[in-house]
Design a protein around this motif. Structure first.
Motif, PDB file in Angstrom:
ATOM      1  N   SER A 258       0.838  -1.207   0.000  1.00  0.00           N
ATOM      2  CA  SER A 258       0.000   0.000   0.000  1.00  0.00           C
ATOM      3  C   SER A 258       0.869   1.251   0.000  1.00  0.00           C
ATOM      4  CB  SER A 258      -0.904   0.022   1.234  1.00  0.00           C
ATOM      5  OG  SER A 258      -1.637  -1.159   1.299  1.00  0.00           O
ATOM      6  N   ILE A 259       1.899   1.218   0.826  1.00  0.00           N
ATOM      7  CA  ILE A 259       2.814   2.374   0.873  1.00  0.00           C
ATOM      8  C   ILE A 259       3.470   2.562  -0.495  1.00  0.00           C
ATOM      9  CG2 ILE A 259       4.977   3.226   1.888  1.00  0.00           C
ATOM     10  CD1 ILE A 259       4.094   1.789   4.498  1.00  0.00           C
ATOM     11  N   ALA A 260       3.838   1.440  -1.080  1.00  0.00           N
ATOM     12  CA  ALA A 260       4.509   1.525  -2.377  1.00  0.00           C
ATOM     13  C   ALA A 260       3.592   2.118  -3.440  1.00  0.00           C
ATOM     14  CB  ALA A 260       4.961   0.135  -2.802  1.00  0.00           C
ATOM     15  N   VAL A 261       2.335   1.668  -3.421  1.00  0.00           N
ATOM     16  CA  VAL A 261       1.376   2.189  -4.401  1.00  0.00           C
ATOM     17  C   VAL A 261       1.187   3.688  -4.183  1.00  0.00           C
ATOM     18  CG1 VAL A 261      -1.043   2.137  -5.125  1.00  0.00           C
ATOM     19  CG2 VAL A 261       0.175   0.006  -4.747  1.00  0.00           C
ATOM     20  N   ALA A 262       1.017   4.076  -2.900  1.00  0.00           N
ATOM     21  CA  ALA A 262       0.829   5.494  -2.584  1.00  0.00           C
ATOM     22  C   ALA A 262       2.035   6.303  -3.036  1.00  0.00           C
ATOM     23  CB  ALA A 262       0.609   5.657  -1.083  1.00  0.00           C
ATOM     24  N   LEU A 263       3.200   5.769  -2.774  1.00  0.00           N
ATOM     25  CA  LEU A 263       4.429   6.469  -3.167  1.00  0.00           C
ATOM     26  C   LEU A 263       4.535   6.609  -4.677  1.00  0.00           C
ATOM     27  CD1 LEU A 263       7.202   5.157  -0.764  1.00  0.00           C
ATOM     28  CD2 LEU A 263       6.456   7.501  -1.055  1.00  0.00           C
ATOM     29  N   SER A 264       4.195   5.524  -5.374  1.00  0.00           N
ATOM     30  CA  SER A 264       4.337   5.599  -6.825  1.00  0.00           C
ATOM     31  C   SER A 264       3.314   6.563  -7.422  1.00  0.00           C
ATOM     32  CB  SER A 264       4.236   4.217  -7.468  1.00  0.00           C
ATOM     33  OG  SER A 264       3.040   3.612  -7.107  1.00  0.00           O
ATOM     34  N   VAL A 265       2.105   6.615  -6.799  1.00  0.00           N
ATOM     35  CA  VAL A 265       1.105   7.588  -7.261  1.00  0.00           C
ATOM     36  C   VAL A 265       1.632   8.999  -7.034  1.00  0.00           C
ATOM     37  CG1 VAL A 265      -1.197   8.537  -6.793  1.00  0.00           C
ATOM     38  CG2 VAL A 265      -0.883   6.074  -6.986  1.00  0.00           C
ATOM     39  N   LEU A 266       2.216   9.202  -5.853  1.00  0.00           N
ATOM     40  CA  LEU A 266       2.791  10.515  -5.543  1.00  0.00           C
ATOM     41  C   LEU A 266       3.895  10.876  -6.529  1.00  0.00           C
ATOM     42  CD1 LEU A 266       3.009  10.593  -1.646  1.00  0.00           C
ATOM     43  CD2 LEU A 266       1.673  12.098  -3.119  1.00  0.00           C
ATOM     44  N   MET A 267       4.688   9.870  -6.835  1.00  0.00           N
ATOM     45  CA  MET A 267       5.782  10.097  -7.789  1.00  0.00           C
ATOM     46  C   MET A 267       5.219  10.520  -9.143  1.00  0.00           C
ATOM     47  SD  MET A 267       8.537   9.757  -6.338  1.00  0.00           S
ATOM     48  CE  MET A 267       8.630   9.488  -4.593  1.00  0.00           C
ATOM     49  N   PHE A 268       4.154   9.801  -9.539  1.00  0.00           N
ATOM     50  CA  PHE A 268       3.554  10.109 -10.830  1.00  0.00           C
ATOM     51  C   PHE A 268       3.006  11.537 -10.834  1.00  0.00           C
ATOM     52  CE2 PHE A 268      -0.075  10.300 -13.702  1.00  0.00           C
ATOM     53  CZ  PHE A 268       0.532   9.890 -14.876  1.00  0.00           C
ATOM     54  N   LEU A 269       2.303  11.858  -9.744  1.00  0.00           N
ATOM     55  CA  LEU A 269       1.755  13.215  -9.646  1.00  0.00           C
ATOM     56  C   LEU A 269       2.889  14.239  -9.637  1.00  0.00           C
ATOM     57  CD1 LEU A 269      -1.106  12.649  -7.042  1.00  0.00           C
ATOM     58  CD2 LEU A 269      -1.332  13.051  -9.499  1.00  0.00           C
ATOM     59  N   GLY A 270       3.970  13.859  -8.968  1.00  0.00           N
ATOM     60  CA  GLY A 270       5.136  14.740  -8.910  1.00  0.00           C
ATOM     61  C   GLY A 270       5.695  15.015 -10.293  1.00  0.00           C
TER      62      GLY A 270
END
Lengths: 445, 105
Positions: free
Chosen positions: A287-299
Motif C-alpha cells: 500500500s505504501i509503495a502504491v501510494a508512493l508511486s502515485v505521488l511520484m507520478f503526480l510529482g
C-alpha cells in the motif's frame, strides 16, 4: 493478487517446460517449510500452512496423441493415483503436478525418450514464436526505418538527439526473444543428445531458474522503465535536452516511479522462492509503495506542468497574414518515421539552421510541441536568420510538424520569440496556409 | 500399419504387449509387467499411458470398454503380428549369441 490470511501463500503458477525439476524442488522446499500446495487458483499456486513434511513432487507434461488440444485426462490421473501419486494440479499445456510421501515410488515418466518427446513439440513451438517475433521486429525496423543513420548510430549531442529510449526498447525486446530462443534451443540440443546416449533427460534446477528469473526481472524493469518513458512525460526528451537539474530530477522520479512498486511487489524473502508472500506487513508495504508511486507520478506530472509556460487563448492572437507562410521549398521536408506505437518527428527550425528531433506517442503531438517549443524558441538565433526572413518577406520563422488530422496538417509558427500552432491543408502544404487553428502562445504573455 | 518407430520395440514396449495378450486396465498392466519381468521392469504411469496412446493410435492395441473412465486394453491381430516379429528377432539374437557363447571360455 489476493491475500486471504497468514495461513495462505500464493505464488505465480508460471514455469517453463524446461523447468520441471525447478518447480518440483520449489514445492518440496515449501513443504519442508510447512507450506503445502493446495492447488491452482486462476494463475497462482496456492499453499496452505501445514506441518512441515518431506514430500516428493513430480511435474510432468502429458498429452494424449489422440487429442488435438492438451486437456485434463482423468484416466491418466487415475493411473497415477493407483501407483501412489496424489494429483495436485493441472495447468495449461498438459502440465500436471503430483506428489507422494513415498520416496521410493516409481517415477511417473520412467522412459526418458517419452519424457523428452512430451515437451519437445512445445519447446520447439516456443522457439518458433520467439524467432518469429525477433524477425518481425527486425523486418519492421528494416522496412520502416530506411534512414537508419539516426536509429542505429546513437549520437549523444544536443543538436542531433536520438530516440534513445525507443532504441533501447527495440534492443531489449529483440535481445529478450533471442535469449529466450537460444536458451530453449540449447536445452533441446543437449537433451536430444542425452536421449540418444541413453542418459537421463535433465531440466533446469531451482538454483539456475532463480538466477535466470533475476535476470528476467532486471530486463522487465528496464523494459517497463523504457515503456513508461515512451508513454509518459518522463522520457528521453528532458533527459537529453533539459538542464542538468531537469535531468537529475527526472531521472530520480523515473527511478522511484518504477523502483518503489517493484521493490514492494517483488520481495524475495527466505520463505518466498518464487515471488511474493501474503502477510499483513506485506499488504502495508504494498500500500505504501502504491501510494508512493502515485505521488511520484503526480510529482512528475506537476513538475512537467510547471515547466510549461503556455497561455491558452480562446481566439488566435495573430492572423494568417501575420504568419505569411511563403515558399515551402525553402523549408526542409518534415520526416515522419513510424514503427509500432511510436512515431518519430523531425522538426526543422529553418531560420536557426537547426533541427530538433522528437519522439512521441501517436496522438500526443500537442503535448510534444508544448514541451519542446521553449527549446525551439531558445535555439532560434535571430541574427543568423536574416536570409530566411528576407526570402519570405516576413518576420515569421516557421517550424512545422508533419502531423495530419484528416485533410489538415498541424504546425508551429514562430515570430519574435513567440510561437503559435497553425493548421494548413495537407495536400497544399504550408504555402496555402489558411488559418490559425490553435490558440496557444509560447511563452505565455 | 504400425509406424516405422514401432518396428523395433523397446524393452518396456515388448513387456507391455506381452501383458496385453489378455485384457487389462492401466494399473493391472504395470503389475503384470512387473510380474512377468520378475520385478526387473518398472513402468511409470506417465510412460505407460503415453505408450498405450501410441499403440492405440497405430492399431496395435484396442480399448475394450470405451464408455468407462478407466479403460481396459487388449492386443489386436496387428499387435500380435508385431509381437511375434519382435519375439522372432529376439530369438534370432539369442540363437546367434549361443553359437558364439558356447565356444567362449
Amino acid at each position: 493478487m489476493s491475500v486471504k490470511n497468514e495461513n495462505i501463500l500464493k505464488a505465480p503458477a508460471s514455469f517453463e517446460y524446461t523447468e520441471l525439476r525447478a518447480v518440483e524442488e520449489f514445492f518440496e522446499k515449501q513443504e519442508a517449510m510447512g507450506w503445502q500446495l493446495h492447488g491452482v487458483d486462476r494463475s497462482s499456486f496456492v499453499f496452505h500452512k501445514a506441518e512441515p513434511r518431506k514430500i516428493r513432487y513430480q511435474a510432468v507434461v502429458f498429452n494424449s496423441e489422440l487429442e488435438e488440444k492438451p486437456s485434463y485426462s482423468s484416466e491418466f490421473v487415475q493411473m497415477c493415483a493407483n501407483e501412489g501419486w496424489e494429483y495436485v494440479a493441472f495447468l495449461s499445456g498438459g502440465r500436471y503436478i503430483f506428489r507422494s510421501q513415498r520416496q521410493d515410488i516409481t517415477e511417473i515418466m520412467t522412459d526418458d525418450e517419452y519424457k523428452y518427446k512430451s515437451v519437445v513439440r512445445k519447446v520447439s513451438k516456443d522457439i518458433t514464436l520467439a524467432l518469429f517475433w525477433s524477425v518481425l521486429i527486425v523486418l519492421q525496423n528494416a522496412l520502416k526505418f530506411t534512414d537508419t543513420s539516426f536509429y542505429v548510430a546513437i549520437k549523444m549531442n544536443e543538436s542531433e538527439p536520438v530516440p534513445v529510449i525507443f532504441v533501447l526498447v527495440t534492443v531489449y525486446v529483440l535481445l529478450w526473444w533471442i535469449i529466450f530462443a537460444f536458451d530453449k534451443g540449447l536445452w533441446l540440443i543437449k537433451n536430444r543428445s542425452r536421449v540418444k546416449n541413453g542418459e537421463r533427460v535433465t531440466s533446469y534446477d531451482l538454483g539456475f531458474v532463480k538466477k535466470k528469473r533475476r535476470i528476467t526481472d532486471a530486463v522487465a524493469v528496464l523494459s517497463v522503465l523504457a515503456l513508461i518513458g515512451i508513454y509518459s512525460y518522463v522520457d528521453s526528451g528532458y533527459l537529453l535536452h533539459g538542464s542538468s537539474m531537469d535531468k537529475i530530477i527526472l531521472f530520480f522520479l523515473l527511478v522511484m516511479f518504477v523502483g518503489v512498486p517493484f521493490i514492494a511487489f517483488f520481495p524475495r524473502g527466505a520463505q518466498s522462492e518464487f515471488i511474493f508472500f501474503g502477510k499483513k506487513k506485506e499488504i502495508l508495504k504494498r500500500s505504501i509503495a502504491v501510494a508512493l508511486s502515485v505521488l511520484m507520478f503526480l510529482g512528475v506530472f506537476a513538475y512537467n506542468r510547471t515547466r510549461q509556460d503556455v497561455k491558452i487563448y480562446e481566439e488566435a492572437p495573430v492572423t494568417v497574414d501575420d504568419l505569411g507562410f511563403a515558399d515551402p521549398e525553402t523549408y526542409k521536408e518534415i520526416t515522419v518515421s513510424a514503427t509500432g506505437i511510436a512515431q518519430q518527428y523531425r522538426c526543422y527550425v529553418s531560420t536557426a539552421q537547426q533541427h530538433l528531433m522528437y519522439e512521441l506517442f501517436v496522438g500526443e503531438w500537442e503535448w510534444l510541441t508544448d514541451r519542446y517549443v521553449k527549446k525551439v524558441l531558445k535555439n532560434i538565433d535571430e541574427s543568423a536568420s536574416t536570409d530566411m526572413i528576407e526570402l519570405n518577406g516576413t518576420p515569421w520563422d516557421i517550424c512545422y510538424v508533419s502531423v495530419r488530422e484528416g485533410d489538415n496538417s498541424l504546425g508551429l509558427a514562430v515570430k519574435d520569440g513567440k510561437a503559435v500552432y497553425v493548421i494548413y491543408p495537407s495536400d497544399k502544404g504550408a504555402a496555402e496556409f489558411l488559418n490559425i487553428a490553435y490558440t496557444k502562445l509560447f511563452p505565455a504573455e | 500399419m504400425p509406424r516405422k518407430s514401432l518396428q523395433t520395440l523397446s524393452e518396456p514396449m515388448y513387456y507391455v504387449l506381452l501383458a496385453l495378450t489378455k485384457e487389462l486396465y492401466g494399473t493391472e498392466i504395470m503389475q503384470e509387467v512387473k510380474r512377468i519381468s520378475g520385478g526387473r521392469i518398472k513402468i511409470g504411469p506417465g510412460t505407460l499411458y503415453t505408450m498405450l496412446d501410441k499403440f492405440y493410435a497405430n492399431g496395435i492395441i484396442e480399448r475394450t470398454n470405451n464408455s468407462l473412465a478407466i479403460k481396459s486394453y487388449i492386443i489386436t491381430s496387428e499387435g500380435k503380428k508385431l509381437l511375434r516379429e519382435e519375439y522372432a528377432r529376439l530369438s534370432t539374437l539369442i540363437i546367434d549369441g549361443e553359437k558364439i557363447m558356447e565356444g567362449l571360455e
